[in-house]
Design an enzyme around this catalytic site. Structure first.
Site, PDB file in Angstrom:
ATOM      1  N   ASN A  18       0.879  -1.165   0.000  1.00 41.22           N
ATOM      2  CA  ASN A  18       0.000   0.000   0.000  1.00 41.22           C
ATOM      3  C   ASN A  18       0.918   1.216   0.000  1.00 41.22           C
ATOM      4  O   ASN A  18       1.440   1.619   1.033  1.00 41.22           O
ATOM      5  CB  ASN A  18      -0.887  -0.054   1.253  1.00 41.22           C
ATOM      6  CG  ASN A  18      -1.853   1.106   1.335  1.00 41.22           C
ATOM      7  OD1 ASN A  18      -1.807   2.027   0.505  1.00 41.22           O
ATOM      8  ND2 ASN A  18      -2.715   1.094   2.321  1.00 41.22           N
ATOM      9  N   ARG A  99      -2.591  -2.147  -3.375  1.00 41.24           N
ATOM     10  CA  ARG A  99      -3.814  -1.370  -3.165  1.00 41.24           C
ATOM     11  C   ARG A  99      -3.680  -0.129  -4.043  1.00 41.24           C
ATOM     12  O   ARG A  99      -2.762   0.671  -3.854  1.00 41.24           O
ATOM     13  CB  ARG A  99      -3.942  -0.954  -1.705  1.00 41.24           C
ATOM     14  CG  ARG A  99      -5.148  -0.088  -1.482  1.00 41.24           C
ATOM     15  CD  ARG A  99      -5.172   0.498  -0.100  1.00 41.24           C
ATOM     16  NE  ARG A  99      -6.402   1.262   0.068  1.00 41.24           N
ATOM     17  CZ  ARG A  99      -6.501   2.341   0.820  1.00 41.24           C
ATOM     18  NH1 ARG A  99      -5.465   2.774   1.493  1.00 41.24           N
ATOM     19  NH2 ARG A  99      -7.647   2.983   0.909  1.00 41.24           N
ATOM     20  N   HIS A 188     -12.599   2.592   0.006  1.00 37.40           N
ATOM     21  CA  HIS A 188     -12.599   1.522   1.017  1.00 37.40           C
ATOM     22  C   HIS A 188     -13.354   0.305   0.500  1.00 37.40           C
ATOM     23  O   HIS A 188     -13.852  -0.512   1.281  1.00 37.40           O
ATOM     24  CB  HIS A 188     -13.271   1.949   2.344  1.00 37.40           C
ATOM     25  CG  HIS A 188     -12.544   2.998   3.124  1.00 37.40           C
ATOM     26  ND1 HIS A 188     -13.199   3.930   3.891  1.00 37.40           N
ATOM     27  CD2 HIS A 188     -11.228   3.264   3.252  1.00 37.40           C
ATOM     28  CE1 HIS A 188     -12.313   4.723   4.467  1.00 37.40           C
ATOM     29  NE2 HIS A 188     -11.104   4.341   4.086  1.00 37.40           N
ATOM     30  N   ARG A 249     -10.515  14.658   8.076  1.00 37.14           N
ATOM     31  CA  ARG A 249     -11.334  15.136   6.946  1.00 37.14           C
ATOM     32  C   ARG A 249     -12.756  15.405   7.436  1.00 37.14           C
ATOM     33  O   ARG A 249     -13.259  14.676   8.292  1.00 37.14           O
ATOM     34  CB  ARG A 249     -11.368  14.064   5.841  1.00 37.14           C
ATOM     35  CG  ARG A 249     -10.067  13.946   5.074  1.00 37.14           C
ATOM     36  CD  ARG A 249     -10.064  12.727   4.160  1.00 37.14           C
ATOM     37  NE  ARG A 249      -9.366  11.609   4.754  1.00 37.14           N
ATOM     38  CZ  ARG A 249      -9.396  10.362   4.289  1.00 37.14           C
ATOM     39  NH1 ARG A 249     -10.094  10.068   3.228  1.00 37.14           N
ATOM     40  NH2 ARG A 249      -8.728   9.403   4.898  1.00 37.14           N
ATOM     41  N   GLU A 392      -7.927  -5.853   4.782  1.00 34.40           N
ATOM     42  CA  GLU A 392      -7.771  -5.490   3.372  1.00 34.40           C
ATOM     43  C   GLU A 392      -6.575  -6.206   2.745  1.00 34.40           C
ATOM     44  O   GLU A 392      -6.609  -6.574   1.578  1.00 34.40           O
ATOM     45  CB  GLU A 392      -7.601  -3.963   3.250  1.00 34.40           C
ATOM     46  CG  GLU A 392      -8.888  -3.231   3.546  1.00 34.40           C
ATOM     47  CD  GLU A 392      -8.676  -1.769   3.900  1.00 34.40           C
ATOM     48  OE1 GLU A 392      -8.213  -1.488   5.015  1.00 34.40           O
ATOM     49  OE2 GLU A 392      -8.977  -0.914   3.059  1.00 34.40           O
TER      50      GLU A 392
END
Ligand code: AMP
Length: 413
Positions: A18, A99, A188, A249, A392
Protein backbone atom coordinates in the site's frame (compact mmCIF):
# COMPACT_ATOMS: atom_id res chain seq x y z
CA UNK A 1 -0.05 -11.86 13.73
CA UNK A 2 -0.22 -15.61 13.36
CA UNK A 3 3.04 -17.51 13.59
CA UNK A 4 4.07 -19.97 10.95
CA UNK A 5 4.27 -23.40 12.52
CA UNK A 6 5.62 -25.19 9.47
CA UNK A 7 8.29 -24.17 7.05
CA UNK A 8 6.41 -24.03 3.79
CA UNK A 9 7.09 -22.92 0.26
CA UNK A 10 7.71 -19.18 0.37
CA UNK A 11 6.81 -18.83 -3.26
CA UNK A 12 3.16 -19.33 -2.37
CA UNK A 13 3.45 -16.01 -0.53
CA UNK A 14 1.96 -12.78 -1.78
CA UNK A 15 3.52 -9.42 -0.98
CA UNK A 16 0.84 -6.77 -0.48
CA UNK A 17 1.88 -3.15 -0.88
CA UNK A 18 0.00 0.00 0.00
CA UNK A 19 2.14 2.82 -1.33
CA UNK A 20 1.40 6.34 -0.15
CA UNK A 21 3.10 9.54 -1.22
CA UNK A 22 5.72 9.23 1.54
CA UNK A 23 5.17 5.71 2.88
CA UNK A 24 4.98 2.03 1.93
CA UNK A 25 2.88 -0.31 4.08
CA UNK A 26 3.58 -3.96 3.38
CA UNK A 27 2.59 -7.44 4.38
CA UNK A 28 4.03 -10.78 3.31
CA UNK A 29 1.41 -13.47 3.72
CA UNK A 30 0.03 -16.80 2.60
CA UNK A 31 -3.29 -15.96 1.01
CA UNK A 32 -5.25 -19.15 1.62
CA UNK A 33 -4.65 -19.54 5.35
CA UNK A 34 -4.05 -15.84 5.96
CA UNK A 35 -0.81 -16.65 7.82
CA UNK A 36 1.24 -13.44 7.98
CA UNK A 37 5.04 -13.82 7.80
CA UNK A 38 5.82 -10.16 8.28
CA UNK A 39 4.28 -6.73 8.07
CA UNK A 40 5.61 -3.23 8.33
CA UNK A 41 5.81 0.33 7.15
CA UNK A 42 8.44 2.56 5.61
CA UNK A 43 7.77 6.17 6.52
CA UNK A 44 8.94 9.63 5.51
CA UNK A 45 10.15 8.63 2.04
CA UNK A 46 11.86 11.60 0.39
CA UNK A 47 12.47 13.35 3.71
CA UNK A 48 15.73 13.34 5.68
CA UNK A 49 14.51 11.12 8.51
CA UNK A 50 13.13 7.96 6.89
CA UNK A 51 12.42 4.86 8.97
CA UNK A 52 11.13 1.31 8.75
CA UNK A 53 9.24 -0.66 11.36
CA UNK A 54 8.57 -4.35 10.82
CA UNK A 55 6.83 -7.08 12.79
CA UNK A 56 7.79 -10.68 12.14
CA UNK A 57 7.35 -13.66 14.48
CA UNK A 58 6.32 -11.36 17.30
CA UNK A 59 9.51 -9.30 17.04
CA UNK A 60 9.61 -5.64 16.11
CA UNK A 61 12.53 -4.33 14.06
CA UNK A 62 13.11 -0.59 13.69
CA UNK A 63 15.68 1.12 11.50
CA UNK A 64 16.15 4.79 10.78
CA UNK A 65 17.82 5.91 7.59
CA UNK A 66 17.27 8.29 4.73
CA UNK A 67 14.92 6.81 2.12
CA UNK A 68 15.26 8.78 -1.10
CA UNK A 69 12.39 7.30 -3.09
CA UNK A 70 9.99 4.36 -3.35
CA UNK A 71 12.56 2.05 -4.94
CA UNK A 72 15.00 2.72 -2.10
CA UNK A 73 12.11 2.15 0.30
CA UNK A 74 11.28 -1.19 -1.29
CA UNK A 75 14.95 -2.22 -1.14
CA UNK A 76 14.86 -1.43 2.56
CA UNK A 77 11.73 -3.59 2.89
CA UNK A 78 13.50 -6.51 1.18
CA UNK A 79 16.62 -6.05 3.37
CA UNK A 80 14.51 -6.02 6.52
CA UNK A 81 12.49 -9.04 5.40
CA UNK A 82 15.73 -10.85 4.60
CA UNK A 83 17.11 -10.11 8.07
CA UNK A 84 13.97 -11.79 9.44
CA UNK A 85 14.60 -14.90 7.31
CA UNK A 86 12.33 -13.99 4.38
CA UNK A 87 14.55 -13.41 1.39
CA UNK A 88 12.03 -12.21 -1.15
CA UNK A 89 14.68 -11.18 -3.67
CA UNK A 90 16.14 -14.67 -4.01
CA UNK A 91 13.08 -16.78 -3.21
CA UNK A 92 10.54 -14.63 -5.04
CA UNK A 93 6.86 -14.38 -4.24
CA UNK A 94 3.83 -15.74 -6.07
CA UNK A 95 2.58 -12.22 -6.79
CA UNK A 96 2.62 -8.66 -5.56
CA UNK A 97 -0.80 -7.17 -4.84
CA UNK A 98 -1.11 -3.39 -4.80
CA UNK A 99 -3.81 -1.37 -3.17
CA UNK A 100 -4.57 1.20 -5.85
CA UNK A 101 -6.83 4.00 -4.69
CA UNK A 102 -8.59 5.15 -7.84
CA UNK A 103 -9.73 2.91 -10.67
CA UNK A 104 -12.01 5.55 -12.21
CA UNK A 105 -14.53 4.20 -14.72
CA UNK A 106 -11.82 1.97 -16.20
CA UNK A 107 -11.10 -0.63 -13.52
CA UNK A 108 -13.74 -2.52 -11.61
CA UNK A 109 -12.02 -5.76 -10.79
CA UNK A 110 -8.53 -6.83 -9.66
CA UNK A 111 -6.32 -6.46 -12.71
CA UNK A 112 -3.02 -7.97 -13.79
CA UNK A 113 -0.65 -5.07 -14.37
CA UNK A 114 0.94 -4.57 -17.79
CA UNK A 115 2.23 -1.43 -19.50
CA UNK A 116 -1.25 -0.34 -20.57
CA UNK A 117 -2.71 -0.81 -17.09
CA UNK A 118 0.16 1.11 -15.53
CA UNK A 119 -0.37 4.00 -17.96
CA UNK A 120 -4.10 4.01 -17.25
CA UNK A 121 -3.54 4.09 -13.47
CA UNK A 122 -1.16 6.99 -13.99
CA UNK A 123 -3.70 8.82 -16.17
CA UNK A 124 -6.27 8.52 -13.38
CA UNK A 125 -4.02 10.67 -11.18
CA UNK A 126 -6.14 13.75 -11.86
CA UNK A 127 -8.90 12.05 -9.84
CA UNK A 128 -6.54 11.05 -7.00
CA UNK A 129 -3.51 13.33 -7.13
CA UNK A 130 -2.29 12.34 -3.67
CA UNK A 131 -2.66 8.62 -4.19
CA UNK A 132 -2.38 7.23 -7.73
CA UNK A 133 1.13 8.63 -8.42
CA UNK A 134 2.35 6.89 -5.26
CA UNK A 135 0.72 3.63 -6.39
CA UNK A 136 2.46 3.98 -9.75
CA UNK A 137 5.80 4.55 -8.00
CA UNK A 138 5.27 1.37 -5.97
CA UNK A 139 4.47 -0.67 -9.07
CA UNK A 140 7.49 0.67 -10.94
CA UNK A 141 9.77 -0.11 -7.99
CA UNK A 142 8.60 -3.72 -7.94
CA UNK A 143 9.17 -3.95 -11.71
CA UNK A 144 12.72 -2.83 -11.14
CA UNK A 145 13.52 -5.11 -8.22
CA UNK A 146 11.34 -8.16 -8.95
CA UNK A 147 10.94 -8.02 -12.74
CA UNK A 148 9.61 -11.55 -13.17
CA UNK A 149 6.94 -11.38 -10.47
CA UNK A 150 3.37 -10.72 -11.67
CA UNK A 151 1.71 -7.69 -10.13
CA UNK A 152 -1.99 -7.17 -9.55
CA UNK A 153 -3.80 -3.90 -8.87
CA UNK A 154 -6.74 -4.08 -6.47
CA UNK A 155 -8.77 -0.90 -6.65
CA UNK A 156 -10.34 0.82 -3.68
CA UNK A 157 -13.15 2.04 -5.90
CA UNK A 158 -13.94 -1.27 -7.64
CA UNK A 159 -16.66 -2.62 -5.33
CA UNK A 160 -18.74 0.52 -5.92
CA UNK A 161 -18.34 0.60 -9.69
CA UNK A 162 -21.91 -0.52 -10.34
CA UNK A 163 -23.69 1.91 -8.00
CA UNK A 164 -27.18 2.76 -9.29
CA UNK A 165 -27.27 5.95 -11.39
CA UNK A 166 -29.32 7.82 -8.78
CA UNK A 167 -26.69 7.12 -6.12
CA UNK A 168 -23.60 7.82 -8.18
CA UNK A 169 -24.72 10.96 -10.02
CA UNK A 170 -24.03 14.46 -8.71
CA UNK A 171 -26.69 17.03 -9.56
CA UNK A 172 -24.45 19.25 -11.66
CA UNK A 173 -24.25 20.00 -15.39
CA UNK A 174 -24.09 16.58 -17.05
CA UNK A 175 -21.65 17.61 -19.76
CA UNK A 176 -19.19 19.06 -17.29
CA UNK A 177 -19.52 15.97 -15.12
CA UNK A 178 -18.87 13.66 -18.07
CA UNK A 179 -15.92 15.71 -19.32
CA UNK A 180 -14.19 15.60 -15.95
CA UNK A 181 -15.14 12.13 -14.70
CA UNK A 182 -17.29 13.59 -11.92
CA UNK A 183 -19.42 10.94 -10.24
CA UNK A 184 -19.53 9.22 -6.88
CA UNK A 185 -16.89 6.45 -7.03
CA UNK A 186 -16.71 5.39 -3.37
CA UNK A 187 -13.58 4.16 -1.56
CA UNK A 188 -12.60 1.52 1.02
CA UNK A 189 -14.30 -0.89 -1.40
CA UNK A 190 -11.95 -3.77 -0.62
CA UNK A 191 -12.84 -3.47 3.05
CA UNK A 192 -16.60 -3.11 2.48
CA UNK A 193 -16.63 -6.14 0.17
CA UNK A 194 -14.57 -8.27 2.56
CA UNK A 195 -16.66 -7.31 5.59
CA UNK A 196 -19.90 -7.87 3.69
CA UNK A 197 -18.79 -11.47 2.99
CA UNK A 198 -17.53 -12.06 6.54
CA UNK A 199 -20.77 -10.72 8.05
CA UNK A 200 -22.82 -13.11 5.90
CA UNK A 201 -20.55 -15.99 6.92
CA UNK A 202 -20.94 -15.10 10.60
CA UNK A 203 -24.72 -15.14 10.17
CA UNK A 204 -24.58 -18.39 8.19
CA UNK A 205 -26.42 -16.71 5.32
CA UNK A 206 -25.86 -16.15 1.62
CA UNK A 207 -24.83 -12.50 1.02
CA UNK A 208 -27.27 -12.49 -1.91
CA UNK A 209 -30.11 -12.75 0.62
CA UNK A 210 -28.98 -10.01 2.99
CA UNK A 211 -29.42 -6.26 3.19
CA UNK A 212 -26.46 -4.80 5.02
CA UNK A 213 -25.23 -1.44 6.26
CA UNK A 214 -21.47 -1.35 6.84
CA UNK A 215 -19.56 1.33 8.72
CA UNK A 216 -15.81 1.34 8.06
CA UNK A 217 -14.65 3.65 10.86
CA UNK A 218 -10.88 4.12 10.83
CA UNK A 219 -8.79 7.19 10.28
CA UNK A 220 -10.74 7.49 7.06
CA UNK A 221 -14.39 6.53 7.45
CA UNK A 222 -17.14 5.47 5.09
CA UNK A 223 -20.54 3.80 5.09
CA UNK A 224 -22.17 1.55 2.54
CA UNK A 225 -25.63 0.15 1.88
CA UNK A 226 -25.42 -3.30 0.33
CA UNK A 227 -28.44 -5.08 -1.12
CA UNK A 228 -28.05 -8.78 -1.83
CA UNK A 229 -24.26 -8.44 -1.98
CA UNK A 230 -24.32 -5.41 -4.32
CA UNK A 231 -23.66 -1.91 -3.03
CA UNK A 232 -26.49 0.53 -3.68
CA UNK A 233 -24.95 3.53 -1.96
CA UNK A 234 -21.81 4.70 -0.24
CA UNK A 235 -20.79 7.83 1.60
CA UNK A 236 -17.50 8.69 -0.15
CA UNK A 237 -17.72 10.31 -3.54
CA UNK A 238 -15.43 11.61 -6.27
CA UNK A 239 -12.72 11.71 -3.61
CA UNK A 240 -12.40 10.22 -0.12
CA UNK A 241 -13.46 13.55 1.41
CA UNK A 242 -17.23 13.11 1.30
CA UNK A 243 -19.49 11.50 3.85
CA UNK A 244 -18.71 10.67 7.46
CA UNK A 245 -16.59 12.80 9.78
CA UNK A 246 -13.04 11.37 9.78
CA UNK A 247 -9.78 11.77 11.67
CA UNK A 248 -8.68 14.82 9.69
CA UNK A 249 -11.33 15.14 6.95
CA UNK A 250 -14.70 16.82 7.40
CA UNK A 251 -16.96 14.54 5.38
CA UNK A 252 -20.04 16.29 3.98
CA UNK A 253 -19.72 20.06 3.62
CA UNK A 254 -21.68 22.79 1.93
CA UNK A 255 -19.57 23.24 -1.24
CA UNK A 256 -20.16 26.98 -0.83
CA UNK A 257 -17.68 26.85 2.08
CA UNK A 258 -14.84 26.33 -0.40
CA UNK A 259 -15.58 29.44 -2.48
CA UNK A 260 -16.32 31.43 0.67
CA UNK A 261 -12.90 30.52 2.12
CA UNK A 262 -11.15 31.34 -1.12
CA UNK A 263 -12.85 34.72 -1.31
CA UNK A 264 -12.96 35.74 2.34
CA UNK A 265 -9.92 34.02 3.86
CA UNK A 266 -7.88 34.29 0.62
CA UNK A 267 -6.92 30.63 0.75
CA UNK A 268 -5.56 29.22 -2.49
CA UNK A 269 -6.51 25.82 -3.84
CA UNK A 270 -3.63 23.99 -2.14
CA UNK A 271 -4.41 25.59 1.20
CA UNK A 272 -8.05 24.53 0.87
CA UNK A 273 -6.89 21.02 -0.04
CA UNK A 274 -4.67 20.87 3.04
CA UNK A 275 -7.40 22.28 5.27
CA UNK A 276 -9.90 19.66 4.10
CA UNK A 277 -7.57 16.66 3.90
CA UNK A 278 -5.35 17.19 6.92
CA UNK A 279 -6.75 19.77 9.34
CA UNK A 280 -10.48 19.11 9.51
CA UNK A 281 -12.70 16.37 10.96
CA UNK A 282 -12.01 15.28 14.54
CA UNK A 283 -8.63 17.02 14.39
CA UNK A 284 -10.07 20.30 13.17
CA UNK A 285 -12.66 20.31 15.94
CA UNK A 286 -10.63 18.95 18.85
CA UNK A 287 -6.94 19.29 17.94
CA UNK A 288 -6.32 15.49 17.89
CA UNK A 289 -7.14 13.04 15.13
CA UNK A 290 -6.54 9.77 16.98
CA UNK A 291 -9.78 8.46 18.48
CA UNK A 292 -8.03 7.19 21.61
CA UNK A 293 -6.71 10.68 22.31
CA UNK A 294 -10.13 12.11 21.63
CA UNK A 295 -11.58 9.76 24.25
CA UNK A 296 -8.95 10.84 26.78
CA UNK A 297 -9.85 14.49 26.20
CA UNK A 298 -13.54 13.65 26.53
CA UNK A 299 -12.90 11.88 29.84
CA UNK A 300 -11.37 15.14 31.08
CA UNK A 301 -14.49 17.05 30.07
CA UNK A 302 -12.80 18.88 27.15
CA UNK A 303 -15.70 20.72 25.50
CA UNK A 304 -14.13 20.81 22.00
CA UNK A 305 -13.57 17.03 22.13
CA UNK A 306 -17.14 16.43 23.33
CA UNK A 307 -18.49 18.53 20.45
CA UNK A 308 -16.26 16.67 17.95
CA UNK A 309 -17.67 13.37 19.20
CA UNK A 310 -21.25 14.61 18.98
CA UNK A 311 -20.72 15.81 15.39
CA UNK A 312 -19.12 12.44 14.53
CA UNK A 313 -22.08 10.48 15.93
CA UNK A 314 -24.66 12.85 14.44
CA UNK A 315 -23.24 12.20 10.94
CA UNK A 316 -23.08 8.43 11.51
CA UNK A 317 -26.75 8.35 12.46
CA UNK A 318 -27.62 10.54 9.49
CA UNK A 319 -26.19 7.89 7.15
CA UNK A 320 -27.69 5.04 9.13
CA UNK A 321 -31.12 6.61 8.71
CA UNK A 322 -30.61 7.29 5.02
CA UNK A 323 -29.48 3.75 4.30
CA UNK A 324 -32.28 2.19 6.36
CA UNK A 325 -34.76 3.99 4.13
CA UNK A 326 -32.86 3.18 0.92
CA UNK A 327 -32.76 -0.52 1.77
CA UNK A 328 -36.29 -0.63 3.18
CA UNK A 329 -35.35 -3.48 5.47
CA UNK A 330 -31.96 -4.26 6.92
CA UNK A 331 -30.64 -7.60 8.18
CA UNK A 332 -27.24 -6.55 9.50
CA UNK A 333 -25.41 -3.41 10.59
CA UNK A 334 -21.68 -4.00 10.82
CA UNK A 335 -18.88 -1.94 12.37
CA UNK A 336 -15.28 -2.37 11.23
CA UNK A 337 -11.78 -0.72 11.19
CA UNK A 338 -9.87 0.89 14.08
CA UNK A 339 -12.69 2.87 15.68
CA UNK A 340 -15.52 0.56 14.60
CA UNK A 341 -13.81 -2.55 16.00
CA UNK A 342 -12.52 -1.02 19.24
CA UNK A 343 -14.93 1.61 20.49
CA UNK A 344 -18.11 0.23 22.12
CA UNK A 345 -19.35 3.73 22.92
CA UNK A 346 -19.45 4.70 19.23
CA UNK A 347 -21.38 1.55 18.34
CA UNK A 348 -23.86 2.06 21.19
CA UNK A 349 -24.40 5.75 20.41
CA UNK A 350 -24.74 5.10 16.66
CA UNK A 351 -27.80 2.89 17.19
CA UNK A 352 -29.19 4.31 20.47
CA UNK A 353 -32.98 4.64 20.65
CA UNK A 354 -33.66 2.64 17.49
CA UNK A 355 -35.38 -0.32 19.20
CA UNK A 356 -38.62 0.43 17.35
CA UNK A 357 -36.72 -0.39 14.12
CA UNK A 358 -35.51 -3.68 15.58
CA UNK A 359 -32.04 -2.24 16.14
CA UNK A 360 -30.25 -2.52 19.49
CA UNK A 361 -26.96 -3.58 21.02
CA UNK A 362 -26.60 -5.81 24.06
CA UNK A 363 -24.45 -3.73 26.46
CA UNK A 364 -22.47 -6.73 27.75
CA UNK A 365 -21.77 -8.16 24.28
CA UNK A 366 -20.90 -4.70 23.00
CA UNK A 367 -18.44 -4.00 25.82
CA UNK A 368 -16.68 -7.39 25.59
CA UNK A 369 -13.16 -7.14 24.17
CA UNK A 370 -12.57 -9.65 21.39
CA UNK A 371 -10.69 -9.89 18.12
CA UNK A 372 -13.05 -12.24 16.31
CA UNK A 373 -16.09 -11.30 14.26
CA UNK A 374 -19.06 -11.25 16.63
CA UNK A 375 -22.69 -10.31 17.14
CA UNK A 376 -23.35 -7.53 19.65
CA UNK A 377 -27.14 -7.29 19.32
CA UNK A 378 -29.46 -9.31 21.55
CA UNK A 379 -29.90 -12.83 20.08
CA UNK A 380 -33.60 -12.27 19.33
CA UNK A 381 -33.23 -8.77 17.81
CA UNK A 382 -34.56 -8.58 14.24
CA UNK A 383 -31.47 -6.71 13.03
CA UNK A 384 -28.05 -8.24 13.68
CA UNK A 385 -25.52 -5.65 14.84
CA UNK A 386 -22.02 -7.00 14.25
CA UNK A 387 -18.37 -6.21 14.76
CA UNK A 388 -16.25 -7.67 11.95
CA UNK A 389 -12.49 -7.05 11.81
CA UNK A 390 -11.52 -5.91 8.36
CA UNK A 391 -8.48 -7.36 6.59
CA UNK A 392 -7.77 -5.49 3.37
CA UNK A 393 -4.32 -7.08 2.99
CA UNK A 394 -5.79 -10.58 3.03
CA UNK A 395 -8.48 -9.57 0.54
CA UNK A 396 -5.83 -8.05 -1.76
CA UNK A 397 -3.56 -11.11 -1.42
CA UNK A 398 -6.42 -13.46 -2.27
CA UNK A 399 -7.46 -11.36 -5.24
CA UNK A 400 -3.86 -11.22 -6.50
CA UNK A 401 -3.47 -14.97 -6.14
CA UNK A 402 -6.73 -15.61 -8.00
CA UNK A 403 -5.93 -13.23 -10.86
CA UNK A 404 -2.43 -14.61 -11.33
CA UNK A 405 -3.62 -18.23 -11.17
CA UNK A 406 -6.40 -17.51 -13.72
CA UNK A 407 -3.98 -15.73 -16.05
CA UNK A 408 -1.62 -18.70 -15.98
CA UNK A 409 1.23 -16.27 -15.41
CA UNK A 410 2.86 -17.57 -12.23
CA UNK A 411 6.16 -15.97 -11.35
CA UNK A 412 9.41 -17.31 -12.70
CA UNK A 413 11.39 -18.03 -9.54
P1 AMP B 1 -7.51 2.50 11.04
O1 AMP B 1 -7.49 3.61 10.03
O2 AMP B 1 -8.51 1.43 10.75
O3 AMP B 1 -6.16 1.97 11.39
O4 AMP B 1 -8.05 3.18 12.41
C1 AMP B 1 -7.35 4.20 13.05
C2 AMP B 1 -8.24 4.80 14.12
O5 AMP B 1 -8.70 3.77 14.99
C3 AMP B 1 -7.51 5.82 15.00
O6 AMP B 1 -8.36 6.92 15.25
C4 AMP B 1 -7.30 5.06 16.28
O7 AMP B 1 -7.29 5.90 17.40
C5 AMP B 1 -8.50 4.15 16.34
N1 AMP B 1 -8.22 3.00 17.17
C6 AMP B 1 -7.36 2.00 16.92
N2 AMP B 1 -7.32 1.14 17.97
C7 AMP B 1 -8.17 1.62 18.89
C8 AMP B 1 -8.59 1.21 20.19
N3 AMP B 1 -8.10 0.10 20.75
N4 AMP B 1 -9.51 1.96 20.83
C9 AMP B 1 -10.02 3.09 20.27
N5 AMP B 1 -9.65 3.53 19.04
C10 AMP B 1 -8.76 2.81 18.37
Amino acid sequence: MKNRDVASDRTDRVLVLNSGSSSIKYQLLEPVSGVVDASGIVERIGEGNGAIEQRADGEITRRAERVADHTTGLRLVFDTLSAAGRDVLSEGVFAVGHRVVHGGETFYRPTLIDDGVLTAISELSSLAPLHNPANVAGIESVRELLPSVPQVAVFDTAFFHGLPAAAKTYAIDGEIAAAHGIRRYGFHGTSHEYVCGQAAELLGRDPAQLNQIIFHLGNGASASAVQGGRPVDTSMGLTPLEGLVMGSRPGDLDPGIVSHLMRSAHLDIDQVDTLLNRDSGIKGLSGVNDFRELQRLMANGDSAALLAYDVYIHRLRHYLGAYLVELGAVDAITFTAGVGENTPRVRADAVAGLERFGIAVDPVANAARARAARRISPPDAPVAVLVVPTNEELAIARAARRVVAESGCASAR
